[in-house]
Design an enzyme around this catalytic site. Sequence first.
Site, PDB file in Angstrom:
ATOM      1  N   GLY A  74       0.837  -1.196   0.000  1.00 29.82           N
ATOM      2  CA  GLY A  74       0.000   0.000   0.000  1.00 29.82           C
ATOM      3  C   GLY A  74       0.868   1.241   0.000  1.00 29.82           C
ATOM      4  N   HIS A  93      -6.271  34.455 -10.425  1.00 24.93           N
ATOM      5  CA  HIS A  93      -5.936  33.047 -10.698  1.00 24.93           C
ATOM      6  C   HIS A  93      -6.693  32.106  -9.759  1.00 24.93           C
ATOM      7  CE1 HIS A  93      -3.005  29.915 -12.121  1.00 24.93           C
ATOM      8  NE2 HIS A  93      -3.403  29.354 -10.991  1.00 24.93           N
ATOM      9  N   GLU A  94      -6.613  32.380  -8.453  1.00 25.76           N
ATOM     10  CA  GLU A  94      -7.278  31.493  -7.490  1.00 25.76           C
ATOM     11  C   GLU A  94      -8.793  31.634  -7.544  1.00 25.76           C
ATOM     12  OE1 GLU A  94      -5.618  29.230  -6.212  1.00 25.76           O
ATOM     13  OE2 GLU A  94      -3.613  30.016  -6.611  1.00 25.76           O
ATOM     14  N   PRO A 143       2.696   4.754   1.213  1.00 23.10           N
ATOM     15  CA  PRO A 143       3.438   5.053   2.450  1.00 23.10           C
ATOM     16  C   PRO A 143       2.537   5.674   3.510  1.00 23.10           C
ATOM     17  CG  PRO A 143       4.642   5.820   0.519  1.00 23.10           C
ATOM     18  CD  PRO A 143       3.299   5.408   0.037  1.00 23.10           C
ATOM     19  N   GLY A 144       2.777   5.287   4.760  1.00 21.35           N
ATOM     20  CA  GLY A 144       2.061   5.890   5.876  1.00 21.35           C
ATOM     21  C   GLY A 144       0.714   5.283   6.186  1.00 21.35           C
ATOM     22  N   THR A 191       3.690  -1.342   8.942  1.00 22.49           N
ATOM     23  CA  THR A 191       4.544  -1.773  10.052  1.00 22.49           C
ATOM     24  C   THR A 191       3.735  -1.975  11.321  1.00 22.49           C
ATOM     25  OG1 THR A 191       6.410  -0.565   9.082  1.00 22.49           O
ATOM     26  CG2 THR A 191       6.581  -1.167  11.407  1.00 22.49           C
ATOM     27  N   HIS A 218     -10.015  29.264 -10.204  1.00 24.43           N
ATOM     28  CA  HIS A 218     -10.101  27.886  -9.708  1.00 24.43           C
ATOM     29  C   HIS A 218     -11.346  27.689  -8.855  1.00 24.43           C
ATOM     30  CE1 HIS A 218      -6.366  26.403 -11.249  1.00 24.43           C
ATOM     31  NE2 HIS A 218      -5.599  27.244 -10.540  1.00 24.43           N
ATOM     32  N   GLY A 224       0.175   2.303   7.556  1.00 23.29           N
ATOM     33  CA  GLY A 224       0.193   1.495   8.774  1.00 23.29           C
ATOM     34  C   GLY A 224       0.600   0.054   8.578  1.00 23.29           C
ATOM     35  N   ASP A 263      -0.454  23.657 -12.358  1.00 20.16           N
ATOM     36  CA  ASP A 263      -1.761  23.245 -12.891  1.00 20.16           C
ATOM     37  C   ASP A 263      -1.600  22.526 -14.229  1.00 20.16           C
ATOM     38  OD1 ASP A 263      -2.962  24.541 -10.733  1.00 20.16           O
ATOM     39  OD2 ASP A 263      -3.052  26.440 -11.805  1.00 20.16           O
TER      40      ASP A 263
END
Length: 598
Positions: free
Chosen positions: A194, A426-427, A196-197, A201, A430, A199, A504
């Site tokens: 899966g 610009h934002e 990373p991170g 381990t 979006h 779970g 983008d």
Amino acid sequence: MRYIQRYRNVFGIIAITGVIAAIIAVAFFVNRETPDFIEYTVFLDALGEGRIASAQISGEAAFTFTFADGDLVFSTNNPRREDFKETLLLAGVTVTETNAPQTDFVMLGFTVILAGGIILMVRRRGGMATAKNGLNPVAVNTNGETERVGCNFGDIAGNLEAKESVGDIIDYLREPGRFARYGARMPRGILLYGKPGTGKTLMAKAMAGEAGVPFYAVSGSDFVQMYVGVGAARVRELFKKVREHGKGVIFIDEIDALGKKRGDGINGNDEREQTLNALLTEMQGFSENNGIVVVAATNRIDTLDDALLRPGRFDRRVEVGLPDINARKQILTLHARNKPLSPDTDLVKLARDTVFFSGAMLEGLLNDAAINAARRNRDEGCGNGNDGDMINDIDISSAYYTAIAGAEKKDRSMLREHDRTVTAWHESGHALTAALVHPENQVAKVTIIPSGGGVGGFCVNIPPERMYHTKRELEAQLMVNFAGRCAEEIKFGKENVTTGASNDIEKATDLILQYVTRYGFGEGILDRAKLEDKASVSKECDTIASRLYAQSLELLQKNHAVLETLSAQLLEKETLDGDEVAEIIQKNATSSSAQSAW
């Protein structure tokens, strides 16, 4: 006596080095008697009288010679003239030339090779000693009794499917004989894979904790060494230790470091392949019912060698995926147990906003929120029992947006007003496009405050939980990616657009490529990435991008009033939350009859 035994290898090497040094000294100095020295003028007189029988010349500062009436060897200064040998020959002297420096170089080379061999032997023995003594088992007592690992499934939130997949393995570790009575062969190996991170381990450690057996944790890179044979010795020693304690879980993290697909043996890594062969042999060697299970974890299952994945090796593959909203709520609740959260904190909303967050990222988010709270209250004093001593929504929100886009810059005095205007339009492009073409998504925040990660501003668009994505949804996402550049074109003109859309465009390019080649949403339904038809794929991707860019531009032009209002509000407040964005769009859409063309 114990001291001598401990360092007997060092003493042996010192003794061998001393003997070799003595041999070299004898080779250098034996039979090297210093001849008597005679002045060069005396030699010339004897040469003129014909009393010199032989001479041995070289490039050194002196040369040796013998008289005709005796066998004693004498030396004198070497004139080093080019015609010196000819002068001696014309005088009837037998001349012998030697090259003493070459002999010295040979001896020096022999010494260097010998010293290098000794160093290599020492390092190899040191590597073998590390392989023998460097694997420390986790949670195993020295007297051989089993110590329970301090972790179980109660410490893992979410991943219900993965827990169910390894449930019978835990029963097998507890009572392997019960399965043997029914003729059941339990898997020798379990492969957790899966992102990373997620779970992996922790899942392996919880398996050992639930079964009450020792847990041996090593990394795949621990077996990959410079010298051939060291990694294989480490593998054999590891399995030997586990057999000595009976039951146990061997966990190999990042197994792709040693288990990658093997090549033809010409350009491959001999050490890696020998280590992998040793691992396969050991897994094949122990009995199915002795209570030993090998658990491995990887982020790249596609790179593993086929021999690892065949039945009898890693029989069972368990995916440990990203948590869904319910699992994220459980993970957040689990990690918030020892943190003073404010009563107003809504973990359900936080779980809804953290789509695509792994378990490790969620833990890190709450930890950063706790750090923010401690920093905020460092000058106020704690322990008063008020909300100031708790982690509030501001701390969590700051940690959340820092994880997404980086920490915001505090000093913005050097930011030009024109740059702020470009970022605002610009934002806004979006945010507006996302609200119109993705009404099921949540626009959580829009800001023009630059961050430390080089981001001039950002718009957080949170999608709902989905198992599949439709063609329409992917095209809508591409329109959102293009909307920032489209808004710049509307405000400043096509010739004055900026480089702010580079990220983008990169995301849109990757998505369009998958749209055409992987998902079959283009003209053909085949996986065209495997057809190696790059020219037609590139042309089709460019056509789709142009069409969706034009649609995004048209949509923003029809809703120009909303776009301009959003930009003005961003320039004034710098940050708008989702409710403020929705209110602006609703008011202006009603007054200007702005409709989505989507």
